[in-house]
Design an enzyme around this catalytic site. Structure first.
Site, PDB file in Angstrom:
ATOM      1  N   GLY A 102      41.048  47.336  46.052  1.00 39.94           N
ATOM      2  CA  GLY A 102      41.728  48.462  45.410  1.00 39.94           C
ATOM      3  C   GLY A 102      40.793  49.303  44.585  1.00 39.94           C
ATOM      4  N   ASP A 134      44.413  52.829  39.559  1.00 39.27           N
ATOM      5  CA  ASP A 134      43.548  54.006  39.648  1.00 39.27           C
ATOM      6  C   ASP A 134      42.204  53.784  40.334  1.00 39.27           C
ATOM      7  OD1 ASP A 134      42.288  52.478  37.774  1.00 39.27           O
ATOM      8  OD2 ASP A 134      42.659  53.816  36.083  1.00 39.27           O
ATOM      9  N   GLY A 135      41.899  52.538  40.670  1.00 38.18           N
ATOM     10  CA  GLY A 135      40.632  52.276  41.350  1.00 38.18           C
ATOM     11  C   GLY A 135      39.419  52.254  40.433  1.00 38.18           C
ATOM     12  N   ARG A 192      28.052  45.059  42.569  1.00 33.69           N
ATOM     13  CA  ARG A 192      28.033  43.621  42.812  1.00 33.69           C
ATOM     14  C   ARG A 192      27.328  43.317  44.135  1.00 33.69           C
ATOM     15  NH1 ARG A 192      34.086  41.327  42.111  1.00 33.69           N
ATOM     16  NH2 ARG A 192      34.502  42.466  44.037  1.00 33.69           N
ATOM     17  N   ARG A 199      37.233  36.783  51.643  1.00 34.09           N
ATOM     18  CA  ARG A 199      38.033  35.866  50.831  1.00 34.09           C
ATOM     19  C   ARG A 199      39.028  35.106  51.708  1.00 34.09           C
ATOM     20  NH1 ARG A 199      38.344  39.392  46.097  1.00 34.09           N
ATOM     21  NH2 ARG A 199      36.567  40.772  46.360  1.00 34.09           N
ATOM     22  N   ASP A 269      43.262  35.588  47.010  1.00 34.39           N
ATOM     23  CA  ASP A 269      42.415  36.763  47.246  1.00 34.39           C
ATOM     24  C   ASP A 269      41.155  36.707  46.396  1.00 34.39           C
ATOM     25  OD1 ASP A 269      44.598  37.122  45.289  1.00 34.39           O
ATOM     26  OD2 ASP A 269      43.559  38.979  44.800  1.00 34.39           O
ATOM     27  N   ASN A 270      41.102  35.772  45.461  1.00 32.53           N
ATOM     28  CA  ASN A 270      39.910  35.640  44.628  1.00 32.53           C
ATOM     29  C   ASN A 270      39.115  34.384  44.976  1.00 32.53           C
ATOM     30  OD1 ASN A 270      40.534  37.987  43.273  1.00 32.53           O
ATOM     31  ND2 ASN A 270      41.607  36.955  41.612  1.00 32.53           N
TER      32      ASN A 270
HETATM   33  P1  AMP Z   1      42.521  41.003  40.735  1.00 33.02           P
HETATM   34  O1  AMP Z   1      43.644  40.307  40.045  1.00 33.02           O
HETATM   35  O2  AMP Z   1      41.576  41.723  39.816  1.00 33.02           O
HETATM   36  O3  AMP Z   1      41.791  40.120  41.692  1.00 33.02           O
HETATM   37  O4  AMP Z   1      43.188  42.176  41.597  1.00 33.02           O
HETATM   38  C1  AMP Z   1      44.219  41.981  42.499  1.00 33.02           C
HETATM   39  C2  AMP Z   1      44.365  43.205  43.350  1.00 33.02           C
HETATM   40  O5  AMP Z   1      44.577  44.365  42.550  1.00 33.02           O
HETATM   41  C3  AMP Z   1      43.156  43.523  44.223  1.00 33.02           C
HETATM   42  O6  AMP Z   1      43.635  44.027  45.426  1.00 33.02           O
HETATM   43  C4  AMP Z   1      42.449  44.593  43.417  1.00 33.02           C
HETATM   44  O7  AMP Z   1      41.641  45.415  44.225  1.00 33.02           O
HETATM   45  C5  AMP Z   1      43.612  45.358  42.821  1.00 33.02           C
HETATM   46  N1  AMP Z   1      43.239  46.056  41.571  1.00 33.02           N
HETATM   47  C6  AMP Z   1      42.970  45.504  40.374  1.00 33.02           C
HETATM   48  N2  AMP Z   1      42.676  46.462  39.467  1.00 33.02           N
HETATM   49  C7  AMP Z   1      42.764  47.648  40.101  1.00 33.02           C
HETATM   50  C8  AMP Z   1      42.571  49.013  39.725  1.00 33.02           C
HETATM   51  N3  AMP Z   1      42.240  49.368  38.495  1.00 33.02           N
HETATM   52  N4  AMP Z   1      42.749  49.951  40.687  1.00 33.02           N
HETATM   53  C9  AMP Z   1      43.098  49.616  41.943  1.00 33.02           C
HETATM   54  N5  AMP Z   1      43.295  48.377  42.352  1.00 33.02           N
HETATM   55  C10 AMP Z   1      43.131  47.383  41.454  1.00 33.02           C
HETATM   56 MG    MG Z   2      40.475  40.147  42.996  1.00 33.95          MG
END
Ligand code: AMP
Ligand code: MG
Length: 520
Positions: A102, A134-135, A192, A199, A269-270
């Site tokens: 994301g 917001d990415g 990174r 994953r 996913d992590n």
């Molecule tokens: P995470 O819990 O950080 O592993 O994120 C879970 C999901 O949310 C993944 O698909 C990330 O890419 C997405 N994600 C987390 N933060 C953002 C962000 N600020 N903008 C877009 N996608 C996000």
């Molecule tokens: Mg993640």
């Protein structure tokens, strides 16, 4: 800037045919092409000299305008096409469907010294997988990821790494504690690196969509490029592949337990298919040794991802991966056998890991009891894990009564160590001394070996927060200092002695130190 670009992922795997960067479900594809967002005023805050070297660059390259432009997303290198990966995942035990990169954008792959490195920007703008977010990424979480991934590497823990940390110059709105108090923060981008960012969820998504064709393409690709020693893909090799992923996952988690690292969000996913620590979000380091601790406030109620539960969650996640791979194998037995051996492997490996922390080199059956009673004591009195094990290398079996003095600086509430607690500790030191008498190593040998597995310096939660608070004022000196310090976590570094200290009281309940959210 000359890089040996060897793109494979976006050349060999099926791409999303839609090129528009709109948020949507992406099917039958492993990734979507996407261009990083232009940043207003990018500024590099730190570049890792080791990672530079690993990808075949020099300090001079790192100072070039090209480097700044490429690794903050403002320029796309010729003949490369950035992309975001498609994956799904179980979040906190529930299937969440499509997640995907994301806010991570893969730039290209570099081959250098027979190693493959994917370079990926985190916080470089929206992608088809951004859902409602917001990415972008903020400075505080980018500092945390940058410093911690490199620190983990130097601790000997399998991990993704980082090449650079930069400010984007843009402002990013975040509600840190999810309590309606949103505020603007400095935007940042980490570049990174990893051999691959695949994953568990990368495979799960195709299985969940009953897209066996893409599933097989991706598994075959993974084996060809990352598990080539297993041989040509076949049913038997898929089983071997799962076995190796299972072993690598367990080894990684045993390392986490050894150094006191709590990931915080072990969603599928992590979980890296290569067994690397990935996605540094609301992670934390044990201060007081506590199996029940999690740094992640989002997980406060059930504490699913608490320190003591990490090995179980590793197994739970592997079950999900086994289910995802099942359509290619169509036999449950071999997969179940591998999952069973994770359990026995865990018992064995965690015992050996604890033995090494205690400087016990000969395996004795009764060691289980010694380890168990130590953990009970550590749990009962708030004891700094890092200081305890580091100081333990100074313990002399001739003087068990001095054990408690050795640990003075490790106890958070020294006054509490009296009565039954005190006698339990003294009893443990006596048993430990007796056990050491059955070892053949000298004091010096034992100390040397113990200091190789019990780090002196870790990125304590409050340390990361201090670096962040300073950086917010435009002073990046602590980032540099910690980066240097954590390159040699097992060595005595007298100039950095102040960081071998238990968490100060002000940090006990401070946001960012003991409480973290996923808002990043
Ligand atoms: P995470 O819990 O950080 O592993 O994120 C879970 C999901 O949310 C993944 O698909 C990330 O890419 C997405 N994600 C987390 N933060 C953002 C962000 N600020 N903008 C877009 N996608 C996000
Ligand atoms: Mg993640």
């Amino acid at each position: 800037m000359k890089l040996n670009i060897k793109d494979k992922f976006n050349k060999e795997l099926p791409a999303d045919l839609i090129l528009e960067n709109t948020r949507r479900q992406v099917s039958k594809a492993c990734f979507s092409y996407v261009t990083p967002k232009q940043t207003a005023n990018p500024e590099l805050l730190h570049v890792s000299p080791e990672m530079l070297k690993n990808i075949g660059l020099t300090d001079v390259d790192a100072k070039s305008q090209d480097f700044l432009n490429v690794f903050t997303g403002n320029e796309v290198l010729q003949d490369t096409i950035p992309y975001a990966m498609c994956y799904g995942g179980h979040q906190f035990g529930n299937w969440a469907g499509q997640l995907g990169d994301g806010r991570a954008i893969n730039l290209f792959e570099v081959e250098h010294n027979n190693k493959n490195w994917v370079l990926q920007l985190k916080g470089a703008g929206e992608t088809p997988y951004s859902r409602t977010a917001d990415g972008l990424a903020v400075l505080r979480s980018s500092i945390r990821e940058y410093l911690c991934s490199e620190a983990m590497f130097h601790l000997g823990v399998p991990t993704t790494r980082a090449l650079s940390l930069a400010l984007s110059g843009d402002q990013v709105l975040r509600d840190v504690m999810y309590d309606g108090n949103s505020a603007y923060e400095k935007g940042a981008i980490v570049c990174r690196t990893a051999e691959s960012f695949l994953r568990f969820g990368s495979y799960q998504i195709f299985s969940a969509r009953q897209d066996e064709e893409t599933l097989k393409t991706l598994v075959d690709y993974t084996i060809k490029h990352h598990f080539s020693h297993l041989g040509k893909p076949s049913k038997e090799i898929y089983i071997q592949f799962f076995k190796e992923v299972s072993e690598r996952t367990l080894d990684m988690i045993i390392h986490w337990q050894r150094v006191g690292f709590v990931h915080g969000v072990m969603n599928t996913d992590n979980m890296s298919i290569l067994g690397l620590t990935i996605d540094y979000g609301p992670y934390g380091w044990l201060e007081g040794f506590d199996f029940g601790w999690t740094p992640n406030t989002t997980d406060n109620q059930h504490k699913r991802y608490r320190y003591g539960n990490q090995p179980n969650i590793g197994l739970w996640n592997l079950y999900q991966l086994a289910n995802a791979l099942y359509p290619l194998i169509e036999e449950a037995n071999p997969l179940e056998t591998i999952l069973e051996s994770y359990k026995t492997g865990f018992e064995q490996k965690s015992q050996n890991m604890m033995r090494s922390k205690l400087g016990l080199f000969l395996g004795k059956e009764t060691d289980i009891n010694l380890i168990q009673s130590l953990e009970d004591n550590l749990q009962a009195s708030e004891t700094d894990m890092t200081i305890f094990f580091r100081n333990l290398s100074e313990f002399r079996k001739e003087h068990p009564e001095k054990g408690i003095d050795l640990m003075k600086e490790a106890f958070y509430v020294p006054n509490e160590i009296k009565g039954e607690l005190l006698s339990n500790w003294n009893l443990w030191f006596t048993n430990y001394a007796n056990r050491l008498k059955g070892e053949t190593t000298s004091f010096d040998q034992r100390k040397e070996q113990m200091n190789k597995v019990n780090p002196k310096y870790v990125l304590r939660n409050y340390m990361a927060q201090l670096a962040i608070d300073k950086a917010d004022t435009g002073d990046y000196s602590l980032i540099k200092e910690f980066y240097q310090l954590l390159k040699k976590p097992y060595e005595e570094q007298s100039n950095y002695q102040e960081w071998f200290a238990k968490r100060p009281e002000w940090a006990r309940h401070k946001v960012g130190c003991s409480m973290l959210s996923c808002s990043s």
